[in-house]
Design a protein around this motif. Structure first.
Motif, PDB file in Angstrom:
ATOM      1  N   LEU A  49     -35.893  72.484  19.201  1.00 30.17           N
ATOM      2  CA  LEU A  49     -37.220  71.884  19.061  1.00 30.17           C
ATOM      3  C   LEU A  49     -37.726  71.875  17.617  1.00 30.17           C
ATOM      4  CD1 LEU A  49     -38.996  73.224  22.279  1.00 30.17           C
ATOM      5  CD2 LEU A  49     -38.012  70.958  21.859  1.00 30.17           C
ATOM      6  N   PRO A  50     -37.577  72.971  16.839  1.00 31.88           N
ATOM      7  CA  PRO A  50     -38.008  72.896  15.430  1.00 31.88           C
ATOM      8  C   PRO A  50     -37.278  71.814  14.630  1.00 31.88           C
ATOM      9  CG  PRO A  50     -37.719  75.178  16.088  1.00 31.88           C
ATOM     10  CD  PRO A  50     -37.169  74.344  17.188  1.00 31.88           C
ATOM     11  N   LEU A  51     -35.968  71.631  14.891  1.00 38.63           N
ATOM     12  CA  LEU A  51     -35.235  70.584  14.185  1.00 38.63           C
ATOM     13  C   LEU A  51     -35.744  69.201  14.565  1.00 38.63           C
ATOM     14  CD1 LEU A  51     -31.517  71.813  14.344  1.00 38.63           C
ATOM     15  CD2 LEU A  51     -33.140  72.010  12.467  1.00 38.63           C
ATOM     16  N   LEU A  52     -36.052  69.008  15.841  1.00 34.05           N
ATOM     17  CA  LEU A  52     -36.560  67.708  16.278  1.00 34.05           C
ATOM     18  C   LEU A  52     -37.911  67.409  15.653  1.00 34.05           C
ATOM     19  CD1 LEU A  52     -35.606  67.848  20.078  1.00 34.05           C
ATOM     20  CD2 LEU A  52     -34.286  66.933  18.167  1.00 34.05           C
ATOM     21  N   LEU A  53     -38.758  68.435  15.548  1.00 31.13           N
ATOM     22  CA  LEU A  53     -40.076  68.235  14.939  1.00 31.13           C
ATOM     23  C   LEU A  53     -39.964  67.997  13.438  1.00 31.13           C
ATOM     24  CD1 LEU A  53     -42.106  71.010  16.820  1.00 31.13           C
ATOM     25  CD2 LEU A  53     -42.136  68.537  17.251  1.00 31.13           C
ATOM     26  N   ALA A  54     -38.960  68.609  12.807  1.00 28.93           N
ATOM     27  CA  ALA A  54     -38.805  68.470  11.358  1.00 28.93           C
ATOM     28  C   ALA A  54     -38.151  67.161  10.949  1.00 28.93           C
ATOM     29  CB  ALA A  54     -37.984  69.640  10.807  1.00 28.93           C
ATOM     30  N   ALA A  55     -37.714  66.350  11.919  1.00 28.82           N
ATOM     31  CA  ALA A  55     -37.050  65.092  11.584  1.00 28.82           C
ATOM     32  C   ALA A  55     -38.022  64.052  11.036  1.00 28.82           C
ATOM     33  CB  ALA A  55     -36.333  64.537  12.805  1.00 28.82           C
ATOM     34  N   GLY A  56     -39.319  64.224  11.310  1.00 35.05           N
ATOM     35  CA  GLY A  56     -40.313  63.307  10.760  1.00 35.05           C
ATOM     36  C   GLY A  56     -40.539  62.050  11.570  1.00 35.05           C
ATOM     37  N   LEU A  57     -40.089  62.004  12.816  1.00 38.93           N
ATOM     38  CA  LEU A  57     -40.313  60.840  13.657  1.00 38.93           C
ATOM     39  C   LEU A  57     -41.721  60.880  14.249  1.00 38.93           C
ATOM     40  CD1 LEU A  57     -37.157  60.791  13.485  1.00 38.93           C
ATOM     41  CD2 LEU A  57     -37.199  59.862  15.804  1.00 38.93           C
ATOM     42  N   ARG A  58     -42.336  59.729  14.330  1.00 39.60           N
ATOM     43  CA  ARG A  58     -43.608  59.629  15.050  1.00 39.60           C
ATOM     44  C   ARG A  58     -43.331  59.769  16.537  1.00 39.60           C
ATOM     45  NH1 ARG A  58     -43.593  55.581  11.208  1.00 39.60           N
ATOM     46  NH2 ARG A  58     -45.122  55.824   9.526  1.00 39.60           N
TER      47      ARG A  58
END
Length: 276
Positions: A49-58
């Motif tokens: 989850l932290p990696l997904l949030l850090a990807a910068g996607l809206r």
């Protein structure tokens, strides 16, 4: 070769080298491919989850990009639950459908597995520019430049297929041959698009050869255009791999190690080549 503009994303992972993103996705997926158990997949999914949030996607882009995975995961789980290997107590049975304790556990493991493997792969690669990926594969991983540049050129041409299809439809309609016979029309347009793609590919290959993209550094004219003084190929952009990329790889390895450790400690680890 022109570079297509991509949306600006401000996530800390978005600007990292594509090779690091590829490596992190592979490190996360590898242990999940080797086992079928819900524990390792669920642990990996939570840690991702932290990696997904850090990807910068809206949020809207995230859901649009990952909707096939959210559809495929429950469908795969339901299929395994109905037709998976039977073990333990049988809860329902009808014709070829048999729902048992073992099939439900396999269904749960499959559901989490699809999400844990698919989500980071899609989210990380959404932020990848094909040109940057080609630079990294050739410069960092030392893949053959001829192969990498050819694949990049092919990827750049994929976006033209939609425009070609639309142009073919308008041309056939202008000639009055697109009003009846839908199946026949689609087959004819597909064949025409296939022929057009071959012609464009041949033209592109000839143009790339003429510009020295297919050289190996042994020819004098190639050294003067695309190669350095020592005969090695030069690149317009240098692909850099720094400490942030190593941190991403370390994060992927840590997620895999943690998921495997928890699965082994809880006794849920089920090696895919062993008995299910």
């Amino acid at each position: 070769m022109t570079r297509v503009d991509t949306p600006v994303r401000r996530g800390p992972i978005a600007a990292l080298n594509p090779v690091a993103k590829l490596g992190a996705a592979l490190l996360i997926a590898l242990p999940l491919v080797l086992t079928i158990d819900p524990v390792s997949a669920a642990v990996a999914l939570v840690l991702e989850l932290p990696l997904l949030l850090a990807a910068g996607l809206r949020w809207r882009e995230f859901w649009l990009r990952t909707v096939p995975i959210w559809i495929a995961a429950p469908l795969a789980g339901v299929t395994i639950a109905l037709y998976g290997a039977t073990s333990g107590e049988v809860y329902a049975e009808w014709f070829v459908v048999r729902i048992s304790e073992g099939s439900l556990m396999l269904a749960l493991a499959t559901f989490f597995r699809v999400l844990a493997i698919g989500l980071p792969a899609v989210v990380l690669f959404v932020t990848v520019d094909p040109t940057d990926l080609a630079d990294g594969l050739a410069q960092l991983l030392k893949l053959p430049a001829r192969f990498v540049l050819g694949a990049l050129a092919g990827m750049r041409l994929l976006g033209l297929l939609t425009d070609d299809w639309r142009a073919l439809a308008l041309a056939r309609r202008a000639r009055g041959v697109a009003d009846t016979g839908r199946v026949r029309r689609v087959v004819g347009m597909a064949f025409a698009l296939f022929v057009l793609s071959i012609r464009r590919g041949s033209t592109l290959a000839t143009a790339m050869e003429a510009r020295g993209f297919g050289g190996d550094g042994s020819r004098t004219w190639a050294r003067e255009s695309r190669f350095g003084g020592d005969g090695s190929r030069t690149w317009a952009r240098e692909s850099r791999f720094g400490w942030r990329e190593w941190m991403l790889l370390a994060a992927g390895a840590a997620i895999s190690a943690t998921a495997v450790t928890v699965a082994v400690r809880t006794g849920a680890w089920n090696f895919i080549l062993g008995p299910v």
